[in-house]
Design a protein around this motif. Structure first.
Motif, PDB file in Angstrom:
ATOM      1  N   PRO A  28      -9.443  15.665  52.718  1.00 42.73           N
ATOM      2  CA  PRO A  28      -9.172  14.423  53.453  1.00 42.73           C
ATOM      3  C   PRO A  28     -10.248  13.379  53.182  1.00 42.73           C
ATOM      4  O   PRO A  28     -11.427  13.712  53.072  1.00 42.73           O
ATOM      5  CB  PRO A  28      -9.175  14.866  54.917  1.00 42.73           C
ATOM      6  N   ARG A  29      -9.825  12.114  53.047  1.00 44.30           N
ATOM      7  CA  ARG A  29     -10.777  11.031  52.799  1.00 44.30           C
ATOM      8  C   ARG A  29     -10.504   9.887  53.748  1.00 44.30           C
ATOM      9  O   ARG A  29      -9.392   9.384  53.838  1.00 44.30           O
ATOM     10  CB  ARG A  29     -10.704  10.538  51.358  1.00 44.30           C
ATOM     11  N   GLU A  30     -11.557   9.498  54.455  1.00 46.60           N
ATOM     12  CA  GLU A  30     -11.509   8.324  55.320  1.00 46.60           C
ATOM     13  C   GLU A  30     -12.605   7.377  54.846  1.00 46.60           C
ATOM     14  O   GLU A  30     -13.785   7.726  54.871  1.00 46.60           O
ATOM     15  CB  GLU A  30     -11.756   8.715  56.788  1.00 46.60           C
ATOM     16  N   TRP A  31     -12.218   6.181  54.391  1.00 45.46           N
ATOM     17  CA  TRP A  31     -13.231   5.225  53.961  1.00 45.46           C
ATOM     18  C   TRP A  31     -14.048   4.788  55.170  1.00 45.46           C
ATOM     19  O   TRP A  31     -13.532   4.218  56.108  1.00 45.46           O
ATOM     20  CB  TRP A  31     -12.583   4.025  53.302  1.00 45.46           C
ATOM     21  N   ALA A  32     -15.314   5.092  55.136  1.00 43.61           N
ATOM     22  CA  ALA A  32     -16.194   4.794  56.256  1.00 43.61           C
ATOM     23  C   ALA A  32     -17.076   3.595  55.928  1.00 43.61           C
ATOM     24  O   ALA A  32     -17.154   3.149  54.791  1.00 43.61           O
ATOM     25  CB  ALA A  32     -17.066   6.005  56.588  1.00 43.61           C
ATOM     26  N   SER A  33     -17.723   3.085  56.946  1.00 46.75           N
ATOM     27  CA  SER A  33     -18.643   1.966  56.789  1.00 46.75           C
ATOM     28  C   SER A  33     -20.018   2.440  57.238  1.00 46.75           C
ATOM     29  O   SER A  33     -20.264   2.614  58.434  1.00 46.75           O
ATOM     30  CB  SER A  33     -18.169   0.777  57.625  1.00 46.75           C
ATOM     31  N   TYR A  34     -20.894   2.674  56.283  1.00 52.61           N
ATOM     32  CA  TYR A  34     -22.224   3.175  56.619  1.00 52.61           C
ATOM     33  C   TYR A  34     -23.235   2.663  55.599  1.00 52.61           C
ATOM     34  O   TYR A  34     -22.889   2.154  54.531  1.00 52.61           O
ATOM     35  CB  TYR A  34     -22.243   4.705  56.658  1.00 52.61           C
ATOM     36  N   THR A  35     -24.492   2.778  55.971  1.00 51.15           N
ATOM     37  CA  THR A  35     -25.585   2.377  55.082  1.00 51.15           C
ATOM     38  C   THR A  35     -26.076   3.597  54.324  1.00 51.15           C
ATOM     39  O   THR A  35     -26.446   4.607  54.934  1.00 51.15           O
ATOM     40  CB  THR A  35     -26.734   1.755  55.891  1.00 51.15           C
ATOM     41  N   GLY A  36     -26.077   3.519  53.009  1.00 51.49           N
ATOM     42  CA  GLY A  36     -26.525   4.654  52.223  1.00 51.49           C
ATOM     43  C   GLY A  36     -26.671   4.286  50.761  1.00 51.49           C
ATOM     44  O   GLY A  36     -26.367   3.170  50.340  1.00 51.49           O
ATOM     45  N   GLU A  37     -27.158   5.245  49.986  1.00 54.28           N
ATOM     46  CA  GLU A  37     -27.349   5.058  48.554  1.00 54.28           C
ATOM     47  C   GLU A  37     -27.046   6.347  47.809  1.00 54.28           C
ATOM     48  O   GLU A  37     -27.139   7.444  48.367  1.00 54.28           O
ATOM     49  CB  GLU A  37     -28.794   4.650  48.220  1.00 54.28           C
ATOM     50  N   TRP A  38     -26.678   6.185  46.563  1.00 49.70           N
ATOM     51  CA  TRP A  38     -26.536   7.306  45.631  1.00 49.70           C
ATOM     52  C   TRP A  38     -27.161   6.893  44.317  1.00 49.70           C
ATOM     53  O   TRP A  38     -27.044   5.738  43.893  1.00 49.70           O
ATOM     54  CB  TRP A  38     -25.062   7.646  45.418  1.00 49.70           C
ATOM     55  N   SER A  39     -27.833   7.818  43.669  1.00 46.61           N
ATOM     56  CA  SER A  39     -28.424   7.529  42.369  1.00 46.61           C
ATOM     57  C   SER A  39     -28.342   8.765  41.490  1.00 46.61           C
ATOM     58  O   SER A  39     -28.595   9.886  41.950  1.00 46.61           O
ATOM     59  CB  SER A  39     -29.896   7.105  42.520  1.00 46.61           C
ATOM     60  N   ALA A  40     -27.946   8.568  40.235  1.00 45.27           N
ATOM     61  CA  ALA A  40     -27.952   9.635  39.239  1.00 45.27           C
ATOM     62  C   ALA A  40     -28.753   9.146  38.046  1.00 45.27           C
ATOM     63  O   ALA A  40     -28.540   8.016  37.564  1.00 45.27           O
ATOM     64  CB  ALA A  40     -26.534  10.001  38.812  1.00 45.27           C
ATOM     65  N   GLY A  41     -29.675   9.967  37.577  1.00 45.97           N
ATOM     66  CA  GLY A  41     -30.542   9.517  36.499  1.00 45.97           C
ATOM     67  C   GLY A  41     -30.885  10.612  35.520  1.00 45.97           C
ATOM     68  O   GLY A  41     -30.748  11.813  35.811  1.00 45.97           O
ATOM     69  N   TRP A  42     -31.324  10.161  34.356  1.00 49.44           N
ATOM     70  CA  TRP A  42     -31.754  11.055  33.283  1.00 49.44           C
ATOM     71  C   TRP A  42     -33.178  10.669  32.903  1.00 49.44           C
ATOM     72  O   TRP A  42     -33.433   9.521  32.524  1.00 49.44           O
ATOM     73  CB  TRP A  42     -30.839  10.906  32.066  1.00 49.44           C
ATOM     74  N   LEU A  43     -34.121  11.614  33.003  1.00 49.98           N
ATOM     75  CA  LEU A  43     -35.513  11.350  32.688  1.00 49.98           C
ATOM     76  C   LEU A  43     -35.807  11.741  31.239  1.00 49.98           C
ATOM     77  O   LEU A  43     -35.087  12.533  30.623  1.00 49.98           O
ATOM     78  CB  LEU A  43     -36.425  12.109  33.644  1.00 49.98           C
ATOM     79  N   ALA A  44     -36.891  11.198  30.715  1.00 49.87           N
ATOM     80  CA  ALA A  44     -37.215  11.397  29.309  1.00 49.87           C
ATOM     81  C   ALA A  44     -37.469  12.860  28.959  1.00 49.87           C
ATOM     82  O   ALA A  44     -37.265  13.268  27.801  1.00 49.87           O
ATOM     83  CB  ALA A  44     -38.430  10.540  28.941  1.00 49.87           C
TER      84      ALA A  44
END
Length: 326
Positions: free
Chosen positions: A199-215
């Motif tokens: 189930p998915r409910e589009w919510a309204s919240y403060t947050g962040e996501w980050s995906a990264g690749w290091l050397a």
């Protein structure tokens, strides 16, 4: 003999197909692929989300082009099934579960020179943008096992309802992308994929996501959001070059971004994971694309970006800042 499933979590080859949805309100099953090429400065997000109980499949294609423009398409097609991932010319095929996939797209995209227009005037920006033909033919190859960001498989660490089952994986993409008259050839470009259902409910919240690749070959996917109580919760995983997934215990994004259409700050993430020293991902933002998700009673700004660490020498990545604006 088939290879052993490439996984360090409870999900394996059988999870790569689509899933039953009968009786689940607002069911969503989605898969997406992100990629960043620090050499050509080409990046992208392609996503398909099946919402059979709502009667449609949604697709999105977003390419961040050298120079700051984007090539964009998003839309819906009527569908009450959950038999695969395809729509509006975009198709994902899992060719070897947990290891390889094919991404194809043949349709048009809108070239948007000023992505900041997408924040408040997305429809106008799309209507007035020139349309260009786009062909994508890519092969995804896993470089990490499937992993989860929460031990129970939940998609986010907080109170939002995004999915009950969810896994991620790092890999690379090879193939070609054509937009208009220009073609790029990708060779083992860093990529990230996500598969979730429930189930998915589009919510309204403060947050962040980050995906990264290091050397040094380390990769990370980190989530953080604030609960209604004001407490911040975190989740994610750091994948070290030996293939071990280390659970993220704390993720902070140092930013004053509040949902604006433009942002001149930096991407400054501080990530702590079990058994590892603190990771500081401090870099410059190359592309910034603000879009708005609206429902009847709320709206949230989703600021999508690519970033470079030490001009790309230290690594690179993709991120999203989520901010309620209504």
């Amino acid at each position: 003999m088939p290879a052993e499933p490439f996984t360090v979590c409870k999900y394996g080859a059988d999870a790569e197909s689509t899933h039953a949805f009968a009786g689940i309100k607002n069911f969503n099953e989605s898969m997406y692929f992100n990629f960043v090429d620090p050499v050509s400065q080409l990046g992208g997000l392609v996503r398909i989300g099946n919402r059979p109980t709502n009667g449609y499949t949604e697709i999105s294609v977003q390419l961040t082009l050298p120079g700051g423009a984007i090539a964009f398409r998003a839309g819906r097609v009527e569908s009450t099934t959950n038999d695969g991932f395809s729509g509006q010319g975009l198709e994902f095929i899992i060719t070897e579960p947990t290891r390889t996939a094919t991404i194809r797209y043949r349709n048009s995209v809108a070239r948007i020179t000023h992505p900041s227009m997408m924040a408040e005037h997305g429809r106008i920006a799309l209507k007035n943008a020139p349309a260009e033909e786009c062909d994508i033919e890519l092969t995804y190859t896993a470089t990490s096992p499937l992993f989860v960001t929460n031990s129970d498989g939940d998609c986010t660490p907080g109170e939002s309802t995004i999915a009950t089952d969810h896994y991620e994986q790092f890999g690379h993409l090879s193939g070609t992308i054509r937009v208009g008259e220009r073609t790029w050839t990708l060779e083992k470009v860093t990529s990230f994929r996500d598969h979730s259902w429930g189930p998915r409910e589009w919510a309204s919240y403060t947050g962040e996501w980050s995906a990264g690749w290091l050397a040094d070959g380390t990769a990370f996917s980190a989530y953080g959001e604030y609960l209604a109580s004001g407490i911040r919760v975190s989740a994610g995983a750091v994948l070290t070059p030996d293939g071990v997934a280390h659970r993220v215990t704390d993720f902070k994004m140092l930013t004053d971004y509040a949902g604006e259409a433009t942002y001149t700050g930096r991407h400054v993430a501080v990530i702590q994971a079990e058994g590892l020293p603190t990771i500081v991902a401090d870099g410059s933002i190359r592309h910034f694309v603000p879009v708005t998700q609206r429902t009847e009673d709320r709206a949230v700004r989703i600021a999508q970006m690519t970033y470079d660490l030490a001009g790309g020498v230290g690594g690179w990545g993709v991120a999203e800042f989520l901010r309620p604006i209504r």
